[in-house]
Write an enzyme that holds these catalytic residues in place. Structure first.
Site, PDB file in Angstrom:
ATOM      1  N   ARG A 134       0.810  -1.220   0.000  1.00  0.00           N
ATOM      2  CA  ARG A 134       0.000   0.000   0.000  1.00  0.00           C
ATOM      3  C   ARG A 134       0.832   1.254   0.000  1.00  0.00           C
ATOM      4  NH1 ARG A 134      -4.932  -2.558   2.139  1.00  0.00           N
ATOM      5  NH2 ARG A 134      -6.380  -0.849   2.307  1.00  0.00           N
ATOM      6  N   ARG A 182     -21.750  -2.439   1.662  1.00  0.00           N
ATOM      7  CA  ARG A 182     -21.196  -3.796   1.838  1.00  0.00           C
ATOM      8  C   ARG A 182     -21.657  -4.400   3.165  1.00  0.00           C
ATOM      9  NH1 ARG A 182     -14.891  -4.562   1.433  1.00  0.00           N
ATOM     10  NH2 ARG A 182     -14.968  -2.832   2.914  1.00  0.00           N
ATOM     11  N   ARG A 240     -18.692  -3.606   8.325  1.00  0.00           N
ATOM     12  CA  ARG A 240     -17.350  -3.377   8.873  1.00  0.00           C
ATOM     13  C   ARG A 240     -17.282  -2.015   9.564  1.00  0.00           C
ATOM     14  NH1 ARG A 240     -12.872  -4.831   4.326  1.00  0.00           N
ATOM     15  NH2 ARG A 240     -12.079  -2.801   4.985  1.00  0.00           N
TER      16      ARG A 240
HETATM   17  P1  AP5 Z   1      -8.593  -3.866   3.644  1.00  0.00           P
HETATM   18  O1  AP5 Z   1      -9.439  -4.824   4.355  1.00  0.00           O
HETATM   19  O2  AP5 Z   1      -7.528  -4.374   2.707  1.00  0.00           O
HETATM   20  O3  AP5 Z   1      -9.559  -2.878   2.876  1.00  0.00           O
HETATM   21  P2  AP5 Z   1      -9.447  -2.072   1.500  1.00  0.00           P
HETATM   22  O4  AP5 Z   1      -8.190  -2.165   0.720  1.00  0.00           O
HETATM   23  O5  AP5 Z   1      -9.892  -0.716   1.929  1.00  0.00           O
HETATM   24  O6  AP5 Z   1     -10.407  -2.800   0.517  1.00  0.00           O
HETATM   25  P3  AP5 Z   1     -11.805  -3.381   0.830  1.00  0.00           P
HETATM   26  O7  AP5 Z   1     -11.724  -4.692   1.503  1.00  0.00           O
HETATM   27  O8  AP5 Z   1     -12.647  -2.327   1.487  1.00  0.00           O
HETATM   28  O9  AP5 Z   1     -12.386  -3.512  -0.667  1.00  0.00           O
HETATM   29  P4  AP5 Z   1     -12.217  -4.682  -1.715  1.00  0.00           P
HETATM   30  O10 AP5 Z   1     -11.443  -4.155  -2.885  1.00  0.00           O
HETATM   31  O11 AP5 Z   1     -11.749  -5.944  -1.093  1.00  0.00           O
HETATM   32  O12 AP5 Z   1     -13.741  -4.788  -2.184  1.00  0.00           O
HETATM   33  P5  AP5 Z   1     -14.830  -5.958  -1.999  1.00  0.00           P
HETATM   34  O13 AP5 Z   1     -14.513  -7.095  -2.891  1.00  0.00           O
HETATM   35  O14 AP5 Z   1     -15.075  -6.214  -0.569  1.00  0.00           O
HETATM   36  O15 AP5 Z   1      -7.871  -2.900   4.688  1.00  0.00           O
HETATM   37  C1  AP5 Z   1      -8.571  -2.349   5.785  1.00  0.00           C
HETATM   38  C2  AP5 Z   1      -7.612  -1.538   6.671  1.00  0.00           C
HETATM   39  O16 AP5 Z   1      -6.555  -2.385   7.150  1.00  0.00           O
HETATM   40  C3  AP5 Z   1      -6.886  -0.388   5.982  1.00  0.00           C
HETATM   41  O17 AP5 Z   1      -7.665   0.787   5.950  1.00  0.00           O
HETATM   42  C4  AP5 Z   1      -5.622  -0.257   6.878  1.00  0.00           C
HETATM   43  O18 AP5 Z   1      -5.911   0.405   8.077  1.00  0.00           O
HETATM   44  C5  AP5 Z   1      -5.305  -1.702   7.213  1.00  0.00           C
HETATM   45  N1  AP5 Z   1      -4.357  -2.325   6.260  1.00  0.00           N
HETATM   46  C6  AP5 Z   1      -4.635  -3.385   5.432  1.00  0.00           C
HETATM   47  N2  AP5 Z   1      -3.565  -3.686   4.678  1.00  0.00           N
HETATM   48  C7  AP5 Z   1      -2.582  -2.823   5.041  1.00  0.00           C
HETATM   49  C8  AP5 Z   1      -1.238  -2.609   4.606  1.00  0.00           C
HETATM   50  N3  AP5 Z   1      -0.687  -3.363   3.653  1.00  0.00           N
HETATM   51  N4  AP5 Z   1      -0.520  -1.619   5.180  1.00  0.00           N
HETATM   52  C9  AP5 Z   1      -1.051  -0.867   6.147  1.00  0.00           C
HETATM   53  N5  AP5 Z   1      -2.312  -0.985   6.596  1.00  0.00           N
HETATM   54  C10 AP5 Z   1      -3.079  -1.957   6.052  1.00  0.00           C
HETATM   55  O19 AP5 Z   1     -16.085  -5.227  -2.643  1.00  0.00           O
HETATM   56  C11 AP5 Z   1     -16.683  -4.084  -2.026  1.00  0.00           C
HETATM   57  C12 AP5 Z   1     -18.198  -4.112  -2.182  1.00  0.00           C
HETATM   58  O20 AP5 Z   1     -18.537  -3.956  -3.555  1.00  0.00           O
HETATM   59  C13 AP5 Z   1     -18.887  -5.408  -1.732  1.00  0.00           C
HETATM   60  O21 AP5 Z   1     -20.085  -5.074  -1.121  1.00  0.00           O
HETATM   61  C14 AP5 Z   1     -19.113  -6.185  -3.019  1.00  0.00           C
HETATM   62  O22 AP5 Z   1     -20.258  -7.023  -2.935  1.00  0.00           O
HETATM   63  C15 AP5 Z   1     -19.327  -5.054  -4.022  1.00  0.00           C
HETATM   64  N6  AP5 Z   1     -18.797  -5.375  -5.341  1.00  0.00           N
HETATM   65  C16 AP5 Z   1     -17.648  -6.061  -5.639  1.00  0.00           C
HETATM   66  N7  AP5 Z   1     -17.462  -6.134  -6.965  1.00  0.00           N
HETATM   67  C17 AP5 Z   1     -18.516  -5.466  -7.533  1.00  0.00           C
HETATM   68  C18 AP5 Z   1     -18.903  -5.176  -8.887  1.00  0.00           C
HETATM   69  N8  AP5 Z   1     -18.155  -5.594  -9.924  1.00  0.00           N
HETATM   70  N9  AP5 Z   1     -20.037  -4.463  -9.088  1.00  0.00           N
HETATM   71  C19 AP5 Z   1     -20.793  -4.042  -8.024  1.00  0.00           C
HETATM   72  N10 AP5 Z   1     -20.492  -4.273  -6.741  1.00  0.00           N
HETATM   73  C20 AP5 Z   1     -19.372  -4.979  -6.488  1.00  0.00           C
HETATM   74 MG    MG Z   2     -11.182  -6.553   0.864  1.00  0.00          MG
END
Ligand code: AP5
Ligand code: MG
Length: 210
Positions: A87, A121, A154
């Protein structure tokens, strides 16, 4: 064919978790995701404090904590899909030192759409399956189709924290995307289609790379 090693990049809400599940099912690789690992250890004491303080503010957890999680997980994996890491540039350099990747794929989605995806979500408390109240609702509201578990929101999916996470992404993670792009390694996938459309493009990219 050996087990693929895939890095999935994209902003919060791009669908990294959703598509990682498809990759795991199709190729039998490990899902290595710092977000889930940190959520399972939110109150772990480290010399930098607990992950919870950072996550609930939408900030990045300090590099030493996440680097260690990733190193241990990759050592155990044959193939993998890496989701949520690196990240920032320092994590990207660390990753370069510890593994080789077959594919770096970016799920491209506009910011406006991301806010709607994240605030709608819902996640199964038991098995972690992802839903969306509008875009992919469960058969019965609040209940997981897979295991009957409760669906919860979440802590960081409220609008204020979502905006902060998107700002942190633009500042810290956008340079990581440019880093792989300059190396000529980045494959861009349109992340705005349906989950099935995105999966078809992503699977083709993995098969091409492997
Ligand atoms: P993390 O859990 O990794 O969250 P994120 O990167 O913010 O990503 P998300 O999990 O929110 O989204 P996603 O891309 O996985 O989407 P999803 O498939 O769920 O990190 C959380 C926290 O942890 C960070 O803020 C930080 O504090 C810490 N952290 C983690 N890694 C770190 C690192 N390396 N360094 C430092 N800190 C770190 O989909 C989202 C929604 O959209 C769902 O509801 C789904 O049903 C819907 N959806 C999915 N695809 C589609 C589509 N094609 N069309 C319509 N809806 C869709
Ligand atoms: Mg995720």
């Amino acid at each position: 064919m050996s087990q693929p090693k895939v890095l999935l990049l994209g902003p919060p809400g791009a669908g990294k978790g959703t598509q990682s599940s498809n990759i795991v099912e199709e190729y039998g690789v490990d899902h290595v995701t710092t977000g889930d690992a940190l959520r399972a250890n939110k109150d772990m004491e480290t010399e930098h404090g607990t992950p919870r303080e950072y996550m609930e503010a939408g900030e990045l957890v300090p590099d030493p904590v996440v680097n260690e999680i990733v190193k241990a997980a990759l050592e155990e994996a044959d193939g993998f899909v890496l989701d949520g890491y690196p990240r920032n540039l320092s994590q990207a350099e660390y990753l370069d030192d510890i593994t080789d990747l077959d594919l770096v794929a970016l799920l491209d989605v506009d910011r406006g759409e991301l806010v709607d995806r994240l605030t709608g979500r819902r996640v199964c408390e038991e098995c972690g399956t992802n839903y969306h109240v509008e875009f992919s609702p469960p058969e019965e509201a609040g209940v997981c189709d897979e295991c009957g578990g409760d669906l919860v929101q979440r802590d960081d999916d409220n609008e204020e924290t979502v905006e902060e996470r998107l700002d942190v992404f633009e500042e810290n993670t956008q340079p990581v995307i440019e880093y792989y792009d300059e190396e000529g390694e980045l494959v861009r996938i349109d992340g705005e289609g349906t989950p099935e459309e995105v999966w078809a493009d992503l699977r083709a990219a993995i098969d091409d790379a492997n």
